[in-house]
Write a protein that holds these residues in place. Structure first.
Motif, short mmCIF file in Angstrom:
data_model
loop_
_atom_site.label_atom_id
_atom_site.label_comp_id
_atom_site.label_asym_id
_atom_site.label_seq_id
_atom_site.Cartn_x
_atom_site.Cartn_y
_atom_site.Cartn_z
N ASP A 52 52.02 48.28 27.36
CA ASP A 52 52.32 48.08 28.69
C ASP A 52 52.64 46.47 28.33
O ASP A 52 51.63 45.42 27.92
CB ASP A 52 51.42 47.90 29.80
CG ASP A 52 51.36 47.60 31.11
OD1 ASP A 52 52.54 47.75 31.16
OD2 ASP A 52 51.03 48.24 32.13
N SER A 54 53.90 44.64 30.38
CA SER A 54 53.86 43.75 31.48
C SER A 54 52.79 42.94 32.40
O SER A 54 52.83 42.37 32.47
CB SER A 54 54.67 44.66 32.77
OG SER A 54 53.81 45.25 33.06
N ASN A 55 51.51 43.98 30.80
CA ASN A 55 50.76 43.59 31.59
C ASN A 55 50.32 42.05 29.86
O ASN A 55 48.91 42.00 30.13
CB ASN A 55 49.64 43.57 31.60
CG ASN A 55 49.88 44.77 33.02
OD1 ASN A 55 49.81 43.94 33.99
ND2 ASN A 55 49.79 46.08 33.14
N GLU A 116 60.28 39.36 27.74
CA GLU A 116 59.80 39.47 29.12
C GLU A 116 60.59 40.44 30.16
O GLU A 116 60.18 40.75 30.45
CB GLU A 116 60.55 38.11 29.17
CG GLU A 116 58.83 37.06 29.10
CD GLU A 116 59.13 36.11 27.71
OE1 GLU A 116 60.31 36.32 26.99
OE2 GLU A 116 59.45 35.20 28.06
N GLN A 119 59.29 46.18 29.84
CA GLN A 119 57.99 46.77 30.92
C GLN A 119 57.00 47.34 29.60
O GLN A 119 55.48 47.28 29.88
CB GLN A 119 58.56 48.02 31.45
CG GLN A 119 57.60 48.71 32.52
CD GLN A 119 56.72 47.71 33.40
OE1 GLN A 119 57.93 46.64 34.21
NE2 GLN A 119 55.95 47.75 34.11
N LYS A 120 57.52 48.41 29.11
CA LYS A 120 56.16 48.95 27.95
C LYS A 120 56.94 49.60 26.68
O LYS A 120 57.89 49.91 26.47
CB LYS A 120 55.41 50.32 28.60
CG LYS A 120 55.97 51.52 29.49
CD LYS A 120 55.47 52.24 30.10
CE LYS A 120 56.67 53.22 30.66
NZ LYS A 120 55.95 54.55 31.07
N LYS A 145 61.94 46.64 31.89
CA LYS A 145 61.87 46.58 33.37
C LYS A 145 63.39 46.37 33.73
O LYS A 145 64.34 46.16 34.27
CB LYS A 145 61.83 44.58 33.29
CG LYS A 145 60.13 44.52 32.50
CD LYS A 145 59.74 43.25 32.92
CE LYS A 145 57.95 42.56 32.74
NZ LYS A 145 57.85 40.95 33.16
#
Length: 323
Positions: A52, A54-55, A116, A119-120, A145
């Motif tokens: 993941d 995004s994190n 950036e 998303q994954k 994303k």
């Protein structure tokens, strides 16, 4: 006088109540500050490994290729192609659709796409029948994303590095959503020189060959993507994606000094020298379009996928070899 004393007493009670309330509220705030929220970055599923992005804080300032190299099960030995542990080939998918770009264009695309925007990343070690690949192949699915709320956002990235030669790149990305319509786009460009030094040796007890020299490959790249998705109904969705890439590599040179030794009669070695020079001018263009329709057929996750794909690749090359 009596009325004044009563009024002052009431006012003092109100002030005291207010102070007590503030202290109680202050204590509550301190308790809230102790709460810590966390979310998993890595997740193992039955047929795939999910990263993941995004994190993940490492995504800031990195490229998609940088992140892929750090993803478990994925490695690279030449800074160009990607490998999955235990698999013969790594097939790149973007948003569940196979990338039709050639290897060089795909490598440059990944190296110039900001992390950036991701998303994954899904590393699929047991591909299902919907992917239509060999059992010995693995899949790297890059999920971009998508803005889920109405509005527009974007980012600009510029990077420069200096090794033997300097490399520069820049990119602009934007995401837009309005009700059922979503649009994401990226435009990127880069300029770099890829140098390599070679020492090649082979032979046996009777003959040997050694080549020593340098390869210099200047590259200019321009490309990007456009993704459009529209929700037809609660169960169906239509998506259109376009990827484009152009590469120009003029005055790419190979300069090798060759030494050939041969054992003659009487155990006498004969040595010959030569020099090989290769100059190449090349440019290539890659455009791929994918139209996708997805229909959810039940509440268990079953769905129907229809894809129509188009690929156009052109390469122009002029080579001059001398030895």
């Amino acid at each position: 006088m009596k009325k004044l004393i009563i009024s002052l007493s009431i006012l003092s009670g109100i002030i005291a109540f207010g102070q007590a309330t503030v202290k109680n509220d202050s204590a509550k705030v301190h308790n809230i500050q102790g709460v810590l929220m966390t979310k998993k970055v890595f997740k193992k599923e039955s047929d795939r490994f999910v990263y993941d992005i995004s994190n993940a804080p490492v995504a800031k300032g990195s490229t998609t290729f940088d992140i892929l190299k750090q993803t478990p099960l994925i490695s690279t030995t030449d800074e160009s192609t990607l490998k999955i542990a235990g698999k013969n080939n790594a097939i790149i998918y973007i948003d569940g659709k196979k990338s039709n770009m050639d290897a060089q264009s795909l490598s440059q695309f990944l190296k110039n796409t900001p992390a950036e925007n991701i998303q994954k990343i899904e590393v699929i070690t047991m591909p299902g029948s919907e992917f239509q690949v060999e059992a010995s192949d693995g899949i790297i699915n890059i999920v971009m994303k998508k803005k889920m709320t109405n509005g527009l956002n974007g980012n600009i990235r510029m990077a420069s590095s200096a090794n033997i030669y300097s490399s520069n790149s820049s990119s602009f990305s934007a995401n837009y959503r309005k009700d059922k319509l979503g649009i994401s786009a990226n435009l990127t460009g880069s300029e770099n020189i890829q140098p390599q030094s070679y020492v090649l040796r082979n032979g046996n007890s009777k003959a040997t060959n050694e080549s020593v020299g340098d390869i210099i490959d200047p590259n200019k790249n321009l490309g990007g993507y456009l993704n459009i998705d529209y929700q037809l109904t609660e169960k169906s969705n239509m998506a259109l994606s376009w990827n484009t890439w152009a590469n120009k590599s003029y005055n790419s040179t190979v300069d090798l000094f060759n030494t050939i030794r041969t054992l003659k009669q009487g155990n006498v070695w004969e040595t010959k020298y030569s020099r090989s020079k290769n100059k190449e001018d090349a440019r290539s263009y890659n455009n791929s379009v994918n139209l996708n329709y997805e229909l959810k057929t039940d509440s268990l996750g079953s769905k129907l996928n229809l894809n129509a794909a188009y690929l156009n690749f052109k390469r122009f090359q002029s080579t001059d070899n001398n030895t």
